[in-house]
Design an enzyme around this catalytic site. Structure first.
Site, PDB file in Angstrom:
ATOM      1  N   ARG A  56      66.816 -88.212   0.406  1.00  0.00           N
ATOM      2  CA  ARG A  56      67.289 -89.179   1.404  1.00  0.00           C
ATOM      3  C   ARG A  56      67.329 -90.598   0.827  1.00  0.00           C
ATOM      4  O   ARG A  56      68.239 -91.376   1.132  1.00  0.00           O
ATOM      5  CB  ARG A  56      66.386 -89.123   2.643  1.00  0.00           C
ATOM      6  CG  ARG A  56      66.932 -89.945   3.783  1.00  0.00           C
ATOM      7  CD  ARG A  56      66.364 -89.542   5.139  1.00  0.00           C
ATOM      8  NE  ARG A  56      67.273 -89.983   6.179  1.00  0.00           N
ATOM      9  CZ  ARG A  56      66.986 -90.939   7.076  1.00  0.00           C
ATOM     10  NH1 ARG A  56      65.813 -91.510   7.068  1.00  0.00           N
ATOM     11  NH2 ARG A  56      67.873 -91.291   7.961  1.00  0.00           N
ATOM     12  N   HIS A 108      70.673 -92.868   0.812  1.00  0.00           N
ATOM     13  CA  HIS A 108      70.763 -94.161   1.512  1.00  0.00           C
ATOM     14  C   HIS A 108      70.995 -95.319   0.547  1.00  0.00           C
ATOM     15  O   HIS A 108      71.589 -96.330   0.926  1.00  0.00           O
ATOM     16  CB  HIS A 108      69.513 -94.395   2.364  1.00  0.00           C
ATOM     17  CG  HIS A 108      69.583 -93.712   3.681  1.00  0.00           C
ATOM     18  ND1 HIS A 108      68.915 -94.137   4.802  1.00  0.00           N
ATOM     19  CD2 HIS A 108      70.279 -92.616   4.083  1.00  0.00           C
ATOM     20  CE1 HIS A 108      69.185 -93.336   5.820  1.00  0.00           C
ATOM     21  NE2 HIS A 108      70.001 -92.392   5.408  1.00  0.00           N
ATOM     22  N   HIS A 122      71.138 -81.464   4.955  1.00  0.00           N
ATOM     23  CA  HIS A 122      70.187 -81.320   6.059  1.00  0.00           C
ATOM     24  C   HIS A 122      69.531 -79.936   6.081  1.00  0.00           C
ATOM     25  O   HIS A 122      68.739 -79.661   6.973  1.00  0.00           O
ATOM     26  CB  HIS A 122      70.862 -81.652   7.407  1.00  0.00           C
ATOM     27  CG  HIS A 122      71.008 -83.124   7.619  1.00  0.00           C
ATOM     28  ND1 HIS A 122      71.742 -83.680   8.635  1.00  0.00           N
ATOM     29  CD2 HIS A 122      70.487 -84.185   6.935  1.00  0.00           C
ATOM     30  CE1 HIS A 122      71.682 -84.997   8.568  1.00  0.00           C
ATOM     31  NE2 HIS A 122      70.932 -85.333   7.538  1.00  0.00           N
ATOM     32  N   TRP A 164      65.953 -78.850  10.495  1.00  0.00           N
ATOM     33  CA  TRP A 164      67.218 -78.153  10.745  1.00  0.00           C
ATOM     34  C   TRP A 164      67.113 -76.668  10.396  1.00  0.00           C
ATOM     35  O   TRP A 164      67.918 -75.871  10.853  1.00  0.00           O
ATOM     36  CB  TRP A 164      68.321 -78.778   9.898  1.00  0.00           C
ATOM     37  CG  TRP A 164      68.718 -80.173  10.281  1.00  0.00           C
ATOM     38  CD1 TRP A 164      69.720 -80.522  11.152  1.00  0.00           C
ATOM     39  CD2 TRP A 164      68.181 -81.414   9.803  1.00  0.00           C
ATOM     40  NE1 TRP A 164      69.816 -81.888  11.233  1.00  0.00           N
ATOM     41  CE2 TRP A 164      68.889 -82.458  10.415  1.00  0.00           C
ATOM     42  CE3 TRP A 164      67.146 -81.734   8.904  1.00  0.00           C
ATOM     43  CZ2 TRP A 164      68.612 -83.807  10.175  1.00  0.00           C
ATOM     44  CZ3 TRP A 164      66.873 -83.080   8.663  1.00  0.00           C
ATOM     45  CH2 TRP A 164      67.602 -84.098   9.291  1.00  0.00           C
TER      46      TRP A 164
END
Ligand code: HEM
Length: 288
Positions: A43, A47, A171, A187
């Site tokens: 992540r 980002h 995810h 998820w």
């Protein structure tokens, strides 16, 4: 390794094999989340990279701009200090690697260690010294929105519909944390394994609105798995849904498309001189 860009591999004299090993050896942490720092490292790289705009060339992983105010405090980056602090410790052992290279390499190593595809990665990013090149706080996607928003945000980075779906397949990893994003839960049931399970769960379940005080999210019949409104958009948009079904049916295809799109993501806005290579090929070149 005739095809490897030895120029950039040699640059700075970084022992990439040792960096790679230090990342791989410290991914597991029984006291953290599902037992691995891998998802949050992925992540962080996403980002850092996903701020890119093809309109003016701003943003992207080069510079490791998220170390600075204001980007470090952008709401979307809540919780990523865990990943930044972890990699800061590795950076102390290998001061020659730039933070921007380390953050992106760490995500590739994490994906590979968690069972995912090999990702093409190359060094050459440099670090900024201040937050002057931080992008505005509107570059990353809003989980509460739908297909138009997803297309606008990833289109600004230069991605096709197919690449968007492939990328969001990350995810399969990790979970939402109420104290970071407001959302809650994983998820898939194997959140530290890179797989196509995000897609098999997405198409294989009846998703209903979760009845709670938090923001709108969806749950499977067991209540254990979740989807964000932006995830549901991949199912409800006809063009996205075609690709979702392909990836649910064919993990190899997903791995191939994901590896290509993720490599592209990590290089947005970066100006390299040599050809791309694989993480393993670069690191196999060893001490240089
Ligand atoms: C987690 C939103 C695309 C990788 C999350 C979280 C949200 C979110 C809300 C939970 C954060 C938390 O509470 O800790 C979105 C939206 C996307 C998107 C709206 C696009 C429409 C992507 C992409 C990648 C990615 C393109 C990587 C290629 C991850 C990972 C996690 C995560 C690995 C788990 C982090 C952890 O376990 O700490 N995302 N995301 N996401 N996202 Fe995304």
């Amino acid at each position: 390794f005739g095809y490897v860009s030895m120029g950039s591999v040699h640059a700075g004299g970084v022992d990439y094999e040792a960096v790679r090993k230090a990342i791989a050896d410290t991914l597991e942490d029984e006291s953290y989340d599902d037992g691995s720092l891998g998802p949050v490292l992925v992540r962080l790289a996403w980002h850092a990279s996903g701020t890119y705009s093809k309109k003016d060339g701003t943003g992207g992983s080069n510079g490791a701009k998220m170390r600075f105010f204001p980007e470090a405090f952008h709401g979307a980056n809540n919780g990523l200090s865990v990943a930044r602090n972890h990699l800061a410790r590795i950076k102390k052992q290998f001061p020659e690697i730039s933070n921007a290279d380390l953050w992106t390499l760490a995500a590739c190593v994490a994906i590979e260690e968690m069972g995912g595809p090999e990702i093409a990665w190359r060094p050459g990013r440099t670090d900024d010294n201040d937050g002057k090149l931080c992008t505005p706080d509107d570059r990353l996607p809003d989980a509460a929105q739908g297909a138009d928003h997803v297309r606008a945000v990833f289109g600004r980075m230069g991605f096709s519909d197919r690449e968007m779906v492939a990328l969001i397949g990350a995810h399969c990893l990790g979970r939402c944390h109420e104290n970071r994003s407001g959302y809650k839960g994983p998820w898939t049931r194997a959140p530290t394994t890179f797989s196509n399970m995000y897609f098999t769960e997405l198409v294989g379940n009846r998703w209903t609105r979760k009845n709670w005080d938090g923001p709108l999210q969806y749950e499977d019949p067991t209540g254990e798995l979740m989807m964000l409104p932006a995830d549901m958009a991949l199912l409800h948009d006809p063009a996205f849904a075609v690709v979702v079904k392909e990836y649910a049916a064919d993990e190899e295809l997903f791995f191939r498309d994901f590896a290509a799109a993720f490599a592209k993501l990590l290089e947005l806005g970066c100006d390299f001189d040599g050809p791309s290579t694989t993480t393993k090929a670069v690191t196999a070149a060893g001490v240089v």
